[in-house]
Design a protein around this motif. Structure first.
Motif, PDB file in Angstrom:
ATOM      1  N   ALA A 106       0.836  -1.198   0.000  1.00 35.84           N
ATOM      2  CA  ALA A 106       0.000   0.000   0.000  1.00 35.84           C
ATOM      3  C   ALA A 106       0.877   1.257   0.000  1.00 35.84           C
ATOM      4  O   ALA A 106       0.597   2.229  -0.721  1.00 35.84           O
ATOM      5  CB  ALA A 106      -0.901  -0.007   1.231  1.00 35.84           C
ATOM      6  N   LYS A 107       1.965   1.191   0.805  1.00 33.65           N
ATOM      7  CA  LYS A 107       2.861   2.335   0.871  1.00 33.65           C
ATOM      8  C   LYS A 107       3.483   2.619  -0.485  1.00 33.65           C
ATOM      9  O   LYS A 107       3.603   3.778  -0.917  1.00 33.65           O
ATOM     10  CB  LYS A 107       3.973   2.067   1.895  1.00 33.65           C
ATOM     11  N   LYS A 108       3.874   1.544  -1.164  1.00 35.66           N
ATOM     12  CA  LYS A 108       4.506   1.713  -2.476  1.00 35.66           C
ATOM     13  C   LYS A 108       3.530   2.343  -3.466  1.00 35.66           C
ATOM     14  O   LYS A 108       3.872   3.259  -4.213  1.00 35.66           O
ATOM     15  CB  LYS A 108       4.996   0.364  -3.017  1.00 35.66           C
ATOM     16  N   VAL A 109       2.301   1.797  -3.443  1.00 42.32           N
ATOM     17  CA  VAL A 109       1.284   2.333  -4.355  1.00 42.32           C
ATOM     18  C   VAL A 109       1.024   3.800  -4.033  1.00 42.32           C
ATOM     19  O   VAL A 109       0.985   4.666  -4.933  1.00 42.32           O
ATOM     20  CB  VAL A 109      -0.017   1.520  -4.262  1.00 42.32           C
ATOM     21  N   ALA A 110       0.915   4.081  -2.717  1.00 40.43           N
ATOM     22  CA  ALA A 110       0.644   5.448  -2.299  1.00 40.43           C
ATOM     23  C   ALA A 110       1.785   6.370  -2.732  1.00 40.43           C
ATOM     24  O   ALA A 110       1.556   7.475  -3.270  1.00 40.43           O
ATOM     25  CB  ALA A 110       0.461   5.482  -0.785  1.00 40.43           C
TER      26      ALA A 110
END
Lengths: 295, 620
Positions: A106-110
């Motif tokens: 999720a962090k990467k996508v964000a």
């Protein structure tokens, strides 16, 4: 800064660069850093004429046209406004599962979305949803804040249970108005997600729902007699893994995801199923684009 | 009581609760932290609703393990079942193939029943058990040495045929015993109707003997004797004696037919009470030679003993040369028989006689003459000790007292020596190859010697020094002696052989090979060897066997059963082998069969199933 490095390794940065190039293409030919608004108003870009009516601002009368046609016209311009991009990341303990963990994913996508948005000169805000509220990196603009934002994203802790209702409610109260809202969560909340998501409905936001699930959740590979402990509320479920049980679990999961999707569609949200098995850059470029997050 | 050989193994049943305990301990589930249990919880509940046996299924492994262990404990206790079949891993089967086994009281026949029983026993053999097949009739033969090959055993049994012979168990038993000595857990099984005399042999210490008695009843009438001889009263023709015996418990009336070379001579009705026997004598002037066939017409269980054959030979002249200085009684008695062509010569003339002339005589009677060397020929020596190997005289013995005589010898037929008194006799030393016919307290008095081509009868006393010429035994003995020496007997017994016995035949010098044709018209040709003695053992079936020398005339031989023991179909109620009495059963004996091997096999199968379930339950 170790965590930043961990998240933003060479590979990731290279992919971000690619995304930046791609996003540049997307925005080419348009006014930099700005998005068109549906509102006609005061801006640099001319949009249309309309007849003068009483009370109109005299500053916008096209005097040249009046000279030629002897009629009063008002010049209409595209109204320009800052686009607010809100990235909501679920940081509950349940997001810490999977390899890589769902939170990391999720962090990467964000991070990728933030990067693209910042490159587009939009205002970007990142929020880590916790049990009773959220941690925020308030709306900022400009690429120069990129590193600070990334640092924030990386350091978002994984803790506590999920309470989408509380955190979404608080977020909605604090951030009225329009904009793009991306919710990154596994939506495995025993209290349900419906009430929480409905808050965004009232804000007339452009909502993107990303359900992130780890591979072990989609296709469990457990064997034997197990005592399954819930990571958030330590609830215990004793199971003897059998083929039929696994089959049943998968059926339930599909049904659950289906219900979420149906809910989103009904309320005009964009739903996207994002198992961690899909590389995040692919998700960002292909899936989110096709879903209309950006053009 | 006690279907387990090692019940102590049940102590291990104490392990069973241990397994349950282990299973409970094992059920302490491994903790596993997952992101959220709520989907799992839902799935379990769904499944519980769908599968009410879920709980049972959870314990399936426990049940399987308990079952496995129980089976193993049972196997260790070595259970056994009472099953058809004989205990023992080595089975030595003695199968009766004698004539009585052809009886049809057990349908289709006793032999067929025995064969089927034997086949069942082959089927009942456990894996690795060995079996040996010995058939016994007049002699024993090993049909199959110890083998595990059931196909071979079956094929051998199927190819077996009963014979028309007497039964001799002893030989078969000796073979079986010697084989059993070297085996682990041997069992000797005798499949027979018990129509044989008691056997003074045991089955050995190691082997367990079983006797399967076959047969149900004794419904039989048999011809047990058939003989013909030259009629003593009427001069010409013959007397035929046929004995019919009723082995039934009820009276019988049979038709006795007598025919000669296919021509019916006489038919008589013979009435017999239960267990009776009756001899019928036929006197025929017109019958001189040929094959007599006697038959009784009766419905009974055994057919082979309802007929018999007898070969009647034409009486031939006996050319006799008496070498004597003159002996009144001797000449008188030698001339008595009209068939004897009597010639007389003096000892001096005899000594000068060329050997080929001597050979022309059938019998040469020497009276107190001792030639230096005995020429070829048959000699009757009165009061002299001929130069035979090992025969010596140790001087005179006075008043020897008659002790006994060989009653079975052809020379002593119808002869009684008990009233004979002798004043003086030579003390004879008779070598082993000779046969003492008349024995006194001091010396052998009469001895008979028989070599391949020469027969000699030595009478060691002077008939004048005794009262023998006045006794009735004298002419009868001399008549017997002349017939024995010349080989021209009026008796039919010379050409009569019991089925299964060896047919012995001494052909002429000129004969190179002879052909023997059996009653089924199967011919066997044999070369005459150095010994000039043909021994034919294939007399398995009753009937007329024709011996055909390449030179000379065909000689018929009668092969008969004529055995009351064989014709008595009464089933033996007990069998004693040596000291031990053998248990008699009607069917194949029930024996204890250990079944731990099967239990272990099932346990192994269950282990496999458990393994499969443990691994498959993730997918099933």
């Amino acid at each position: 800064m170790a965590k930043v490095d961990q998240l933003l390794d060479g590979d990731f940065m290279r992919k971000l660069e690619q995304l930046s190039l791609v996003s540049r293409k997307i925005f080419a030919g348009r006014m930099k850093g700005e998005r068109r608004s549906k509102k006609r108003g005061f801006s640099v870009e001319f949009a249309d004429y309309r007849d003068y009516s009483h009370g109109d601002d005299l500053r916008f009368i096209d005097w040249n046209a009046y000279g030629r046609l002897d009629r009063l016209f008002i010049k209409l311009f595209m109204e320009e406004e800052d686009l607010h991009v809100h990235l909501l990341i679920d940081t509950s303990l349940s997001m810490g599962f999977g390899a890589p963990s769902k939170l990391e994913y999720a962090k990467k996508v964000a991070a990728a979305l933030a990067y693209i948005a910042l490159s587009g000169l939009d205002r970007v805000g990142v929020y880590g949803l916790t049990e009773n509220g959220f941690l925020d990196f308030p709306l900022t603009r400009g690429k120069k804040t990129m590193w600070k934002m990334l640092d924030f994203v990386v350091n978002l802790p994984c803790s506590g249970g999920t309470s989408l209702l509380t955190s979404c409610k608080r977020f909605a109260v604090r951030h009225p108005g329009k904009g793009v809202l991306v919710v990154l969560s596994d939506f495995l909340d025993k209290e349900g997600y419906e009430q929480a998501l409905k808050y965004f409905l009232y804000e007339k936001m452009d909502v993107f729902v990303l359900q992130i699930l780890a591979e072990e959740e989609v296709h469990p590979t457990y064997v034997g007699d197990l005592k399954l402990v819930d990571s958030e509320d330590s609830d215990v479920a004793e199971v003897s893994i059998t083929a039929s049980l696994v089959k049943n679990y998968e059926k339930n999961l599909r049904a659950y995801c289906g219900t979420l999707k149906e809910f989103c569609t009904r309320h005009g949200f964009n739903y996207l199923f994002a198992p961690t098995s899909i590389p995040f850059d692919q998700l960002v470029l292909n899936y989110l684009r096709s879903a209309g997050l950006f053009k | 009581m006690g279907h387990f050989l090692y019940p102590l193994a049940f102590v291990f049943a104490g392990v069973l609760p241990l397994v349950v305990l282990l299973y409970i301990l094992k059920l302490k589930r491994k903790e596993y932290v997952v992101s959220s249990t709520f989907l799992w919880r839902k799935s379990i509940e769904d499944l519980r609703v769908n599968a009410p046996f879920q709980k049972l299924r959870k314990n399936l492994m426990l049940f399987i393990q308990l079952l496995l262990l129980t089976l193993l404990i049972f196997a260790m206790a070595r259970p056994f079942l009472k099953m058809r079949g004989f205990e023992g891993q080595t089975l030595i089967l003695l199968l009766d193939t004698s004539a009585s086994m052809q009886a049809t009281d057990v349908a289709p026949s006793r032999f067929e029943f025995a064969r089927r029983t034997a086949l069942t026993m082959v089927d009942d053999l456990s894996r690795g058990d060995k079996m040996m097949l010995i058939s016994f009739d007049a002699k024993a033969s090993i049909l199959c040495s110890l083998t595990t090959d059931r196909a071979l055993l079956r094929a051998t049994l199927r190819g077996l045929e009963p014979k028309d012979t007497r039964t001799a168990l002893r030989e078969a038993l000796v073979i079986a015993r010697s084989v059993a000595q070297a085996q682990e857990h041997p069992a000797i099984v005798i499949l027979s109707d018990g129509a044989f005399p008691d056997v003074n042999e045991d089955a050995g210490e190691k082997a367990k003997a079983h006797f399967v008695a076959i047969g149900e009843r004794c419904k039989n009438v048999a011809l047990t004797a058939l003989e013909a001889r030259k009629s003593l009263e009427i001069g010409a023709g013959c007397q035929v004696l046929a004995r019919v015996e009723n082995f039934r418990a009820e009276p019988a009336e049979v038709l006795l037919e007598l025919s000669l070379d296919g021509r019916l001579l006489d038919v008589r009705t013979v009435k017999l009470g239960p267990g009776d026997r009756r001899s019928e004598v036929f006197e025929r002037r017109d019958v001189v030679e040929g094959v007599l066939h006697a038959r009784i017409n009766v419905e009974d269980d055994l057919a082979v003993d309802n007929q018999a054959w007898c070969v009647l030979q034409k009486e031939q002249d006996i050319r006799l040369l008496a070498v004597t200085e003159g002996n009144y009684f001797l000449e008188k008695v030698l001339r008595l028989d009209p068939a004897v062509k009597f010639e007389r010569t003096s000892p001096k003339d005899f000594a000068a006689m060329p050997p080929d002339r001597v050979r022309r005589y059938d019998v040469i009677a020497l009276d107190a003459v001792t030639p230096e060397k005995l020429p070829d020929g048959n000699f009757l020596c009165f009061n002299c000790v001929p130069p035979l190997e090992g025969l010596k005289s140790l001087g005179p013995a006075s008043y020897p007292v008659i002790l006994d005589w060989k009653r079975a010898h052809p020379l002593t037929r119808f002869v009684n020596f008990s009233n004979l008194d002798i004043r003086e006799a030579a003390k004879l030393v008779v070598p082993k190859w000779g046969e003492v016919v008349l024995e006194s307290d001091q010396t052998p008095l009469i001895a008979a010697f028989s070599k391949l081509e020469q027969k000699v009868v030595v009478i060691g006393f002077d008939i004048y020094a005794s009262d023998w010429p006045l006794r009735l035994s004298f002419p009868i003995f001399v008549s017997n002696t002349l017939q024995w020496l010349s080989g021209h007997t009026g008796q039919s017994s010379a050409r009569q052989v019991a089925a299964g016995d060896v047919l012995a035949f001494v052909p002429d010098r000129e004969t190179v090979e002879i052909t023997i044709v059996n009653p089924q018209d199967k011919a066997v040709t044999e070369k005459v060897g150095e010994q000039r003695r043909i021994l034919y053992g294939g007399t398995d079936k009753v009937g007329v066997y024709r011996v055909k020398p390449d030179q000379g005339a065909e000689l018929p031989y009668a092969v008969n059963l004529l055995s009351p023991a064989e014709s008595n179909l009464a089933v033996r109620a007990k069998l004693t082998l040596g000291e031990a009495e053998v248990t008699v059963t009607k069917e194949a004996v029930v024996a204890n069969r250990e079944i731990w091997g099967w239990l272990a096999l099932v346990a192994f199968g269950i282990l496999m199933v458990e393994w499969l379930i443990y691994h498959r339950r993730v997918w099933v």
